[in-house]
Design an enzyme around this catalytic site. Structure first.
Site, PDB file in Angstrom:
ATOM      1  N   SER A  18       0.825  -1.220   0.039  1.00 32.32           N
ATOM      2  CA  SER A  18       0.166   0.007   0.091  1.00 32.32           C
ATOM      3  C   SER A  18       0.805   1.273   0.126  1.00 32.32           C
ATOM      4  CB  SER A  18      -0.969   0.033   1.235  1.00 32.32           C
ATOM      5  OG  SER A  18      -1.607   1.370   1.338  1.00 32.32           O
ATOM      6  N   LEU A  19       0.418   2.243  -0.869  1.00 33.34           N
ATOM      7  CA  LEU A  19       1.274   3.671  -0.770  1.00 33.34           C
ATOM      8  C   LEU A  19       0.695   4.503   0.251  1.00 33.34           C
ATOM      9  CD1 LEU A  19       0.800   4.335  -4.521  1.00 33.34           C
ATOM     10  CD2 LEU A  19       2.836   3.991  -3.548  1.00 33.34           C
ATOM     11  N   SER A  20      -0.633   4.088   1.145  1.00 30.68           N
ATOM     12  CA  SER A  20      -0.932   5.098   1.788  1.00 30.68           C
ATOM     13  C   SER A  20       0.162   5.575   2.951  1.00 30.68           C
ATOM     14  CB  SER A  20      -2.564   4.391   2.523  1.00 30.68           C
ATOM     15  OG  SER A  20      -3.203   4.293   1.645  1.00 30.68           O
ATOM     16  N   THR A  65      -9.153  -0.513   2.495  1.00 26.63           N
ATOM     17  CA  THR A  65      -9.215  -0.977   1.289  1.00 26.63           C
ATOM     18  C   THR A  65      -9.621  -2.330   1.076  1.00 26.63           C
ATOM     19  OG1 THR A  65      -7.431  -1.309  -0.726  1.00 26.63           O
ATOM     20  CG2 THR A  65      -6.455  -1.838   1.450  1.00 26.63           C
ATOM     21  N   LYS A  69     -14.107  -2.309   2.326  1.00 28.60           N
ATOM     22  CA  LYS A  69     -14.936  -0.973   2.188  1.00 28.60           C
ATOM     23  C   LYS A  69     -16.483  -1.363   2.544  1.00 28.60           C
ATOM     24  CE  LYS A  69     -11.610   0.889  -1.470  1.00 28.60           C
ATOM     25  NZ  LYS A  69     -11.275   1.342  -2.747  1.00 28.60           N
ATOM     26  N   ASN A  90     -14.051   3.976   2.444  1.00 26.05           N
ATOM     27  CA  ASN A  90     -12.588   3.917   2.468  1.00 26.05           C
ATOM     28  C   ASN A  90     -11.732   5.078   3.488  1.00 26.05           C
ATOM     29  OD1 ASN A  90     -12.567   6.492   1.209  1.00 26.05           O
ATOM     30  ND2 ASN A  90     -10.951   6.065  -0.281  1.00 26.05           N
ATOM     31  N   ASP A 106     -12.761   7.947  -2.695  1.00 31.97           N
ATOM     32  CA  ASP A 106     -12.503   7.397  -3.878  1.00 31.97           C
ATOM     33  C   ASP A 106     -13.153   8.154  -5.036  1.00 31.97           C
ATOM     34  OD1 ASP A 106     -10.822   5.020  -3.235  1.00 31.97           O
ATOM     35  OD2 ASP A 106     -12.714   3.899  -2.891  1.00 31.97           O
ATOM     36  N   GLY A 129     -13.689  -4.738 -13.398  1.00 29.33           N
ATOM     37  CA  GLY A 129     -14.059  -5.181 -12.130  1.00 29.33           C
ATOM     38  C   GLY A 129     -15.544  -4.783 -11.518  1.00 29.33           C
ATOM     39  N   GLY A 131     -16.117  -4.806  -7.969  1.00 33.31           N
ATOM     40  CA  GLY A 131     -16.462  -4.762  -6.505  1.00 33.31           C
ATOM     41  C   GLY A 131     -16.769  -3.257  -5.782  1.00 33.31           C
ATOM     42  N   PRO A 156     -22.336 -13.576 -13.663  1.00 34.10           N
ATOM     43  CA  PRO A 156     -23.567 -13.350 -13.716  1.00 34.10           C
ATOM     44  C   PRO A 156     -24.128 -12.331 -12.543  1.00 34.10           C
ATOM     45  CG  PRO A 156     -23.522 -15.426 -14.518  1.00 34.10           C
ATOM     46  CD  PRO A 156     -22.232 -15.419 -13.917  1.00 34.10           C
TER      47      PRO A 156
END
Length: 254
Positions: A18-20, A65, A69, A90, A106, A129, A131, A156
């Site tokens: 993680s960059l956080s 993350t 979330k 987040n 986000d 994606g 999510g 589906p």
């Protein structure tokens, strides 16, 4: 070194890349918050309630993350309208009276990262994606996309979820099978919300010379400086995971 009085951290699984911490520590230094710390912890959905309940009064907030979330929401006292609109949080702020307030940075982070690269409006877009971050991507596209959004998903059930989010957010969502996801890279705008490496199989499909100016926004969680899916090509601008994380950090550090 100053004594630490206020703490914050990012939680998720996996979390090692993680960059956080880098971004928040830089923000704290710039703001003169020498007695604030920001760390990262490997926490999955099963461990989340115990982790949150174990925090003391020194904690100022959390970043969440994958896969937390949505799992965090039942543990909160209040959720912002932005976060409620996509049922994804987040950022959590702890108030002085002990309340837990959830927000979603986000959505404005994606919009800001795109506008920083001159993307104010597109006629169509694609999302990779399905999510919690993908629903936030749809909310961002409600601002910058005037036409349909094609969501590439693996099942589906996920397809139905994305169409439901589209109806809720006022976005015309068309779903397509993940096996055809390489086709997304010909869209004017692509937002990748998948884990790092998920799009590697079709990165070579990025057009060499698109018929129109194209942009890619990457929210994938990879190592610092991870590029958007596929190599950069002529006519295609990109907002990588670092720039997006910076936009989110700037909002949560205010």
């Amino acid at each position: 070194m100053a004594d630490i009085r206020r703490r914050a951290a990012v939680l998720g699984s996996p979390i090692a890349h993680s960059l956080s911490p880098v971004l928040h520590r830089a923000a704290y230094a710039d703001l003169g918050l020498a007695d604030w710390s920001y760390d990262r912890f490997e926490v999955d959905e099963a461990a989340l309630p115990g982790f949150v309940e174990g925090l003391d009064a020194s904690w100022a907030g959390l970043s969440l993350t994958m896969p937390l979330k949505r799992a965090i929401i039942p543990l909160l006292d209040e959720v912002s309208a932005t976060a409620a609109s996509v049922e994804a949080v987040n950022t959590v702020v702890f108030t002085e009276d002990g309340r837990r307030i959830g927000d979603n940075t986000d959505i404005p982070g994606m919009v800001a990262a795109l506008r920083e690269r001159g993307v104010d409006k597109v006629e169509s877009a694609a999302v990779l994606g399905a999510g919690a971050t993908a629903s936030s991507a749809l909310a961002a596209l409600a601002v910058v996309c005037a036409g349909p959004v094609t969501a590439y998903v693996r099942s589906p059930e996920r397809a139905a979820e994305m169409r439901g989010w589209g109806e809720r957010l006022g976005v015309d969502v068309i779903t397509a099978d993940w096996a055809d996801a390489a086709a997304a890279l010909s869209a004017p705008l692509v937002i990748a919300t998948t884990p790092a490496g998920a799009t590697d199989a079709f990165t070579g499909s990025v057009p060499e010379a698109p018929r129109h100016s194209s942009s890619t926004c990457c929210t994938s969680r990879g190592p610092p400086g991870s590029p958007p899916p596929g190599p950069r090509r002529a006519g295609r601008s990109s907002a990588d995971s670092t720039s997006l994380s910076t936009r989110r950090c700037s909002r949560s550090s205010r």
